[in-house]
Design an enzyme around this catalytic site. Structure first.
Site, short mmCIF file in Angstrom:
data_model
loop_
_atom_site.label_atom_id
_atom_site.label_comp_id
_atom_site.label_asym_id
_atom_site.label_seq_id
_atom_site.Cartn_x
_atom_site.Cartn_y
_atom_site.Cartn_z
N ASN A 1 0.67 -1.15 0.02
CA ASN A 1 0.05 -0.24 0.16
C ASN A 1 0.75 1.49 0.22
O ASN A 1 2.07 1.31 -0.32
CB ASN A 1 -1.06 -0.11 1.33
CG ASN A 1 -2.29 0.64 0.68
OD1 ASN A 1 -2.31 1.66 0.36
ND2 ASN A 1 -3.35 -0.09 1.14
N ARG A 2 0.37 2.35 0.51
CA ARG A 2 0.80 3.59 0.10
C ARG A 2 1.79 4.34 1.45
O ARG A 2 1.04 4.04 2.60
CB ARG A 2 -0.04 4.82 -0.15
CG ARG A 2 -0.85 4.55 -1.50
CD ARG A 2 -2.15 5.29 -1.85
NE ARG A 2 -2.45 4.84 -3.30
CZ ARG A 2 -3.40 3.94 -3.54
NH1 ARG A 2 -3.92 3.15 -2.45
NH2 ARG A 2 -3.74 3.92 -4.68
N HIS B 1 3.38 0.50 -2.78
CA HIS B 1 3.56 -1.02 -2.99
C HIS B 1 5.24 -1.07 -2.83
O HIS B 1 5.52 -1.66 -3.76
CB HIS B 1 3.07 -1.65 -3.93
CG HIS B 1 1.27 -2.02 -3.94
ND1 HIS B 1 0.94 -2.51 -2.59
CD2 HIS B 1 0.44 -1.92 -4.55
CE1 HIS B 1 -0.40 -2.33 -2.80
NE2 HIS B 1 -0.70 -1.94 -4.04
N HIS C 1 -1.96 -9.64 -3.92
CA HIS C 1 -2.65 -8.80 -4.66
C HIS C 1 -3.20 -9.64 -5.81
O HIS C 1 -3.54 -9.11 -6.83
CB HIS C 1 -1.61 -7.73 -5.22
CG HIS C 1 -2.36 -6.39 -5.59
ND1 HIS C 1 -3.08 -6.32 -6.40
CD2 HIS C 1 -2.27 -5.28 -4.87
CE1 HIS C 1 -3.67 -5.00 -6.54
NE2 HIS C 1 -2.98 -4.52 -5.43
N SER C 2 -3.97 -10.41 -5.39
CA SER C 2 -4.81 -11.43 -6.51
C SER C 2 -6.01 -10.41 -6.47
O SER C 2 -6.88 -10.19 -5.73
CB SER C 2 -5.23 -12.81 -5.91
OG SER C 2 -4.02 -13.67 -6.00
N TYR C 3 -6.47 -10.54 -7.97
CA TYR C 3 -7.74 -9.89 -8.27
C TYR C 3 -8.74 -11.18 -8.63
O TYR C 3 -8.56 -12.04 -9.30
CB TYR C 3 -7.63 -9.26 -9.50
CG TYR C 3 -6.91 -7.60 -9.70
CD1 TYR C 3 -7.55 -6.77 -9.87
CD2 TYR C 3 -5.53 -7.70 -9.47
CE1 TYR C 3 -6.74 -5.32 -9.64
CE2 TYR C 3 -4.85 -6.73 -9.51
CZ TYR C 3 -5.71 -5.56 -9.50
OH TYR C 3 -5.11 -4.36 -9.70
N ASP D 1 -11.60 1.82 -2.94
CA ASP D 1 -10.22 1.52 -2.83
C ASP D 1 -9.74 1.96 -1.22
O ASP D 1 -9.28 3.07 -1.14
CB ASP D 1 -9.22 2.03 -3.78
CG ASP D 1 -7.78 1.67 -3.65
OD1 ASP D 1 -7.56 0.56 -2.95
OD2 ASP D 1 -6.88 2.30 -4.55
N GLN E 1 -7.54 -3.90 2.86
CA GLN E 1 -7.84 -3.05 1.73
C GLN E 1 -8.87 -3.52 0.66
O GLN E 1 -8.59 -4.77 0.22
CB GLN E 1 -6.57 -2.85 0.89
CG GLN E 1 -6.64 -1.34 -0.10
CD GLN E 1 -6.67 -0.10 0.68
OE1 GLN E 1 -6.41 0.07 1.69
NE2 GLN E 1 -6.94 0.77 -0.27
N GLU F 1 -7.07 -7.46 0.26
CA GLU F 1 -5.62 -7.26 0.53
C GLU F 1 -5.47 -7.17 2.10
O GLU F 1 -5.46 -5.84 2.63
CB GLU F 1 -5.01 -6.37 -0.03
CG GLU F 1 -5.34 -6.25 -1.62
CD GLU F 1 -4.81 -4.90 -2.26
OE1 GLU F 1 -3.80 -4.45 -2.05
OE2 GLU F 1 -5.54 -4.36 -3.03
#
Length: 325
Positions: free
Chosen positions: A79-80, A105, A174-176, A232, A266, A293
């Site tokens: 993340n940020r 990331h 980070h799987s979608y 998000d 997340q 996440e």
């Protein structure tokens, strides 16, 4: 648990990548040593048919250039981070700014690294040695990721990390997820085990506030449709709920629950996937995948009221994520 290892292909620099297949009961997971990446995940629907339920690519080269982080392991800090800088022990450590003035990331993160692997009928063990000052982070960090398919019809990911200096650590996968492979996720039914969330400013950096989800678009305490709103956001997970999150695709007949020992989650509904071509030559577009996440809160080193992501020298980070089908 059965396993199989095969050569997958070359990165642009000539490095050979491998795919490790883990299979048990109705689950098959394909993991690459490039990025400790979940490349495919097959589960069985209510009619007994198998589906690959995560987005991704067919070749290592596509992952090398990928900007969406499909299936990758995020680290050293997921993340940020505001201002692309952290302060530890009164010293500033400057990081790559790859999202405006901020770090997302970790810049060139763990999903762009080659991991060592060892696999047996019990588990897949992936290890990575991240050197001092890689992407600006202090400390030589050893990360061990242990992946198993369990009797609970789940995929269990355990993270262990130790550093020779104080540093910060937050990992996630980070799987979608897309349970049908061809439609967007707007009609998925989602619940999140959180009464609070961390609001963000215009650059998606947390303000430091912790606010109730009640009355907001982020209230998923009761299962409801994801919808088309941009989502998000980080949730403050609560032990009062059985799961960190749960998602169901009523049409595909597949449900997944997420458990974790990380304090935050997340939720991202893929609004900025854009247009690209993924596995099986399928087109991927906005809202074509949804991410769950688990991690420490974004920018948590800058907010004393957030759970601390600081890993003290010699101590071990010990966290897990479990996907239950």
């Amino acid at each position: 648990m059965q396993y199989n290892v095969k050569k997958w292909g070359l990165l642009p620099d000539g490095t050979m990548c491998h795919i490790i297949q883990l299979s048990y009961n109705d689950i098959s997971l394909y993991v690459s040593d490039y990025g400790a990446t979940f490349q495919s995940m097959f589960v069985t629907d209510s009619a007994g048919a198998q589906h690959d339920i995560i987005l991704g690519y067919d070749t290592p080269e596509e992952y090398y250039y990928d900007q969406q982080n499909f299936g990758g392991t995020m680290g050293r800090f997921a993340n940020r981070i505001a201002g692309a800088c952290i302060t530890l022990n009164s010293k500033d450590w400057h990081l790559p700014a790859n999202e405006g003035n901020n770090t997302l990331h970790s810049g060139h993160g763990f999903n762009k690294c080659m991991w060592q692997y060892d696999v047996n009928p019990e588990a897949l063990i992936l290890t990575l040695n991240s050197p001092h000052l890689e992407n600006g982070f202090p400390g030589n960090l050893k990360v061990t990721q242990t992946i198993t398919i369990t009797d609970r019809n789940s995929i269990l990911v355990h993270y262990d990390a130790v550093s020779d200096m104080d540093t910060v650590c937050s990992f996630t996968n980070h799987s979608y997820f897309n349970f049908s492979g061809v439609k967007n996720v707007c009609n998925y039914i989602v619940s999140v085990g959180a009464d609070y969330y961390t609001p963000v400013d215009s650059s998606n950096i947390p303000t430091g506030d912790i606010l109730p989800v009640e009355g907001t678009m982020y209230d998923f305490r009761r299962p409801r449709r994801v919808g088309t709103d941009y989502i998000d956001i980080n949730y403050v997970l609560s032990d009062a709920y059985e799961y960190a999150a749960k998602v169901t695709d009523p049409e595909a007949g597949i449900s997944m629950s997420v458990k974790t020992s990380f304090p935050g989650l997340q939720l991202y509904n893929g609004n900025y996937i854009g247009n690209c071509t993924g596995k099986y030559n399928l087109p991927y577009n906005d809202q074509h995948g949804i991410c769950f996440e688990p991690q420490f809160f974004p920018d948590s080193m800058h907010h004393n009221n957030f759970p601390s992501p600081v890993l003290k020298a010699g101590e071990h980070l010990d966290r897990y994520i479990e996907y239950i089908f």
